[in-house]
Design an enzyme around this catalytic site. Structure first.
Site, PDB file in Angstrom:
ATOM      1  N   HIS A   1       0.995  -1.280   0.253  1.00 18.86           N
ATOM      2  CA  HIS A   1       0.088  -0.035  -0.039  1.00 18.86           C
ATOM      3  C   HIS A   1       0.979   1.164   0.027  1.00 18.86           C
ATOM      4  O   HIS A   1       0.652   2.052  -0.667  1.00 18.86           O
ATOM      5  CB  HIS A   1      -0.835   0.028   1.175  1.00 18.86           C
ATOM      6  CG  HIS A   1      -1.991   1.155   1.391  1.00 18.86           C
ATOM      7  ND1 HIS A   1      -3.139   1.256   0.868  1.00 18.86           N
ATOM      8  CD2 HIS A   1      -1.746   2.305   2.074  1.00 18.86           C
ATOM      9  CE1 HIS A   1      -3.787   2.344   0.964  1.00 18.86           C
ATOM     10  NE2 HIS A   1      -2.992   3.081   1.619  1.00 18.86           N
ATOM     11  N   GLU A   2       1.929   1.269   0.911  1.00 15.48           N
ATOM     12  CA  GLU A   2       2.529   2.603   1.040  1.00 15.48           C
ATOM     13  C   GLU A   2       3.495   2.662  -0.178  1.00 15.48           C
ATOM     14  O   GLU A   2       3.654   3.720  -0.504  1.00 15.48           O
ATOM     15  CB  GLU A   2       3.677   2.418   2.304  1.00 15.48           C
ATOM     16  CG  GLU A   2       2.874   2.347   3.491  1.00 15.48           C
ATOM     17  CD  GLU A   2       1.544   3.589   3.703  1.00 15.48           C
ATOM     18  OE1 GLU A   2       1.776   4.591   3.268  1.00 15.48           O
ATOM     19  OE2 GLU A   2       0.759   3.400   4.317  1.00 15.48           O
TER      20      GLU A   2
ATOM     21  N   HIS B   1       1.853   4.550  -2.934  1.00 19.40           N
ATOM     22  CA  HIS B   1       1.683   5.953  -2.781  1.00 19.40           C
ATOM     23  C   HIS B   1       3.200   6.509  -3.049  1.00 19.40           C
ATOM     24  O   HIS B   1       3.359   7.529  -3.831  1.00 19.40           O
ATOM     25  CB  HIS B   1       1.763   6.250  -1.126  1.00 19.40           C
ATOM     26  CG  HIS B   1       0.313   6.172  -0.580  1.00 19.40           C
ATOM     27  ND1 HIS B   1      -0.546   7.111  -1.078  1.00 19.40           N
ATOM     28  CD2 HIS B   1      -0.429   5.484   0.419  1.00 19.40           C
ATOM     29  CE1 HIS B   1      -1.847   6.967  -0.520  1.00 19.40           C
ATOM     30  NE2 HIS B   1      -1.694   6.072   0.541  1.00 19.40           N
TER      31      HIS B   1
ATOM     32  N   GLU C   1      -4.851   7.425  -2.991  1.00 21.66           N
ATOM     33  CA  GLU C   1      -5.498   6.090  -2.240  1.00 21.66           C
ATOM     34  C   GLU C   1      -5.643   5.264  -3.508  1.00 21.66           C
ATOM     35  O   GLU C   1      -5.500   4.267  -3.194  1.00 21.66           O
ATOM     36  CB  GLU C   1      -6.542   6.495  -1.707  1.00 21.66           C
ATOM     37  CG  GLU C   1      -6.966   5.333  -0.619  1.00 21.66           C
ATOM     38  CD  GLU C   1      -6.135   5.173   0.395  1.00 21.66           C
ATOM     39  OE1 GLU C   1      -5.214   6.144   0.906  1.00 21.66           O
ATOM     40  OE2 GLU C   1      -6.366   4.201   1.240  1.00 21.66           O
TER      41      GLU C   1
END
Lengths: 500, 500
Positions: free
Chosen positions: B264-265, B268, B294
């Protein structure tokens, strides 16, 4: 007036905050920043430094300082506020005297020169660095000229690092000590040499690190408010009283480097943490000078860490952690090993008995350059001549000679003597401490450092930047910076080790 | 005009640098700062934020923006400069409309409220938090009123996080999707449940970390310009294009948390690194919105990381790293385990099928609070009623209900919907990507992610903040934000897993 003082303190606190942020940018760059972050980091540093400079040198600060002059005159001259106003006026005068164009030219030159020096050193070519160093010397002379009149053109440079100290004072001290140190190392050279081969074999890096942590925890390094990280070049930094950090370098085959480096940085950090909390976020939330700071790091590294009593306490633990390396080495042999004297080419590897000579050489060359008595092109020869005279050895190349230090490439002329002054002050303070804490050797032998730290906090740390170094030494020891204690220490310690 | 534009860019670059420094102060606080550094860090953050605000809202910036209006009108409206001037004018208008007294009151209130919330949550006492939340809602209403006229008083808050998006647009989207998601999880609840017990046993933390690193290295995470550290709450930060960092949390008994959190990170971070370098040090050097950001993190976490193809490639490696935990678990069972659907009380632990419902609940309550249709004292009841209706469960206490999120205590009203919008956009983009890269499943099955990353860079990343989210989606997918793709995805994926 109280309102004006409060307003001034508010601005100074903001400037402090901005510099704290630049210190974090620097810490992160050394410790954790990925390589490609360098360009952005350069922009961030430049922007914040410029903002801090503009804020501090604003007309508002100048007006407040002017308005507060009569108020300052009525205060107890030793009070925090009187000292704050005095130090701030001094910084203000220094920072506002330098034209913005010179600041910009200087920043650009030293950035470029640092890159050139790195390459010149790796290629062993002084010729490449020479034109940049010429320009640096020229710009430093222009800078110093802004502060005329002075006794020596070197004075304004020295004053940036040792407030209030004069070149002639440093020269007088060094002229006294130099022949004695030269004679001492010549006498040592004629004696049987010390074996320290057991300090040049493999030691587990993690255990080296852990042992360093054990030691400084005993010194009083408080892990709630501090940390330790790994960097290529060890340093100490602070972002206020609540956050002081050290870094350490570990060599697999050179355990003494990590251990004594850790104690050294811990000494700096204990100073930074010992300031009176009332001084936080002010220009006085710093050491009295680089030299006084160095007196603290050197004291913990050398006067505590390289003492026989210290190892009476810690050596059993060393043998337990490193049985194959130290199991068959006696305490006596270990103590002699970590105190081996051996003239060497590189300053940062020098022992206690030879270190100051490296500094004196640099100071003399810097003064000669600034006074126009030595041309940059003649610097390598002048370097080698003095190395031969003071240490009895000559560098085989400039990379291990005149090009070895990073300082000049960054424009740091006037800085070196603080290292030697720190050594001298550490002993001056130590003699006083030994009078005040009569059983200090017994305490150290029992692993107790609390009374020592309390003494340092009470007499040195809590004052922060309130007193200039000469004034501080006068107050604490009853005399200005003096080399007597240091020479007595060297003679006695190394006289015993080498049977002189 | 070129000179004025250059001057404006210079100021904006300085503001960027200051905010980069505040981001580092925050990163360090989360990752490495010793506890006692908190007070000083608060001062540093406050000082730098104030300086950045003052610099950006200065009359000089206002004058430059005014002077440059006719120039901007002549530019290609899609050019970097036109978009920069448009976005800057928008930020300037927003930031200058808020009186300094409100900024100060807000900063103070949210700082205090955060402390109160922490205590209220640990003591399960909404009553303690209630007066602070009332004040926060009141101040947010005053803030929103500064931007009247508007369709909904919630619009100005939403606009802070999703520029240009209207409350009515979000409501329309959520009203479409809510009954479908509620029906889906009810259908799932009636089917045999998935066993994921093998994901709730001990996994070596270091190996968990290493496996996450292996995965994101394959994704294209470049360790020359990025790093990863450990924190209590994972996040991504950037100090310019050359230095983007993620953090991860590792639970010894919950390996999926660390793995999917890392992906997830990384999503980003890939966005942050993919910006056109021309946008660096400008207000456009950021994502289009929190929702678009997101969409990137969710895509790598869920559409890539929770896909069957992904684990066809990576599962043999997982079994090799964790033989005792996964050796006897088939790929099919593992895939079902990481995609288990189970309505739960806590948003941050929710699965793909239930997550959006947690968001809708919060959005509806926020709008009702802002429109004055719901009193803060009635919030716990309203929360529990909706939990029952949407997810079929009721929190046993407020700590696991209305008090669970940190956002409101920090004043973040208007933020939550960006999480759900990100989910929807990720699928809208994914359908387009599947058209453009026909063999994407085969590529993922072979551990190849380069074509996907190139597509995202070309279509999303490089534009940075040039386009508002609706405009960006329109340009890339041919329609504004829409829930159709997301529902098709949920129906198909979970239809198969649960045999609906």
């Amino acid at each position: 007036m109280e309102q004006k003082l409060a307003r001034l303190k508010e601005i100074l606190a903001e400037v402090f905050d901005i510099y704290a942020a630049t210190a974090l940018l620097e810490w992160d760059q050394q410790c954790y920043m990925p390589p490609s972050g360098a360009e952005g980091r350069g922009n961030q540093q430049a922007t914040l430094s410029r903002i801090a400079h503009v804020r501090f040198t604003s007309d508002e600060v100048g007006q407040l300082l002017d308005d507060l002059k009569p108020y300052a005159a009525q205060l107890d001259p030793d009070s925090d506020d009187a000292r704050l106003l005095k130090a701030t006026a001094r910084h203000y005068e220094k920072e506002t005297k330098v034209p913005a164009t010179m600041v910009a030219e200087w920043a650009h030159l030293t950035t470029v020169a640092h890159g050139v020096w790195t390459k010149a050193r790796s290629e062993n070519s002084f010729a490449h660095f020479q034109p940049y160093l010429e320009k640096i010397v020229d710009l430093r002379r222009q800078y110093a000229a802004l502060f005329a009149p002075y006794e020596s053109i070197y004075d304004p440079l020295l004053d940036d690092f040792e407030p209030g100290l004069k070149t002639s004072e440093v020269q007088a001290i060094f002229n006294t000590i130099r022949p004695q140190q030269v004679a001492l190392i010549q006498a040592i050279a004629e004696r049987p040499q010390v074996d320290d081969s057991f300090l040049h074999i493999a030691y587990d890096p993690q255990k080296q690190w852990d042992f360093g942590v054990e030691i400084i925890t005993k010194f009083g390094y408080d892990w709630n408010s501090r940390r330790q990280d790994k960097t290529a070049h060890p340093f100490t930094t602070a972002f206020g009283l609540g956050d002081v950090r050290i870094t350490t370098r570990i060599y697999p085959n050179l355990p003494a480097s990590g251990w004594f480096g850790t104690m050294h940085e811990c000494g700096h950090a204990l100073y930074g943490m010992g300031l009176d909390p009332r001084l936080d976020r002010s220009p006085l939330a710093r050491g009295a000078s680089l030299g006084v700071h160095e007196s603290q790091s050197r004291m913990w590294e050398n006067l505590v860490g390289r003492s026989y009593e210290f190892w009476q306490y810690f050596y059993p633990r060393s043998q337990e952690l490193f049985p194959s390396q130290l199991g068959n080495v006696s305490l006596e042999a270990f103590y002699r090993g970590i105190n081996k004297v051996s003239p060497s080419l590189i300053r940062v590897e020098a022992d206690e008995a030879t270190y100051n000579l490296h500094i004196m050489l640099r100071l003399e060359l810097e003064i000669a350059l600034m006074e126009g008595k030595l041309a940059v092109k003649d610097l390598p020869d002048a370097w080698n001549t003095r190395m031969k005279e003071y240490l009895g050895i000559v560098p085989p190349n400039d990379a291990d000679g005149v090009l070895q230090d990073v300082h000049w490439s960054g424009g740091l002329i006037g800085y070196f003597s603080t290292y030697a002054l720190g050594n001298l002050m550490s002993l001056q303070l130590w003699e006083k401490i030994r009078q005040d804490i009569s059983d200090l050797p017994e305490q150290i032998r029992s692993g107790k450092f609390g009374a020592l730290l309390d003494w340092l906090r009470q007499n040195i740390h809590r004052h922060g930047g309130k007193f200039e170094p000469q004034e501080l030494m006068q107050r604490v020891t009853g005399s200005k910076i003096d080399s007597g204690a240091y020479m007595r220490y060297l003679q006695e310690k190394y006289g015993k080790i080498y049977g002189l």
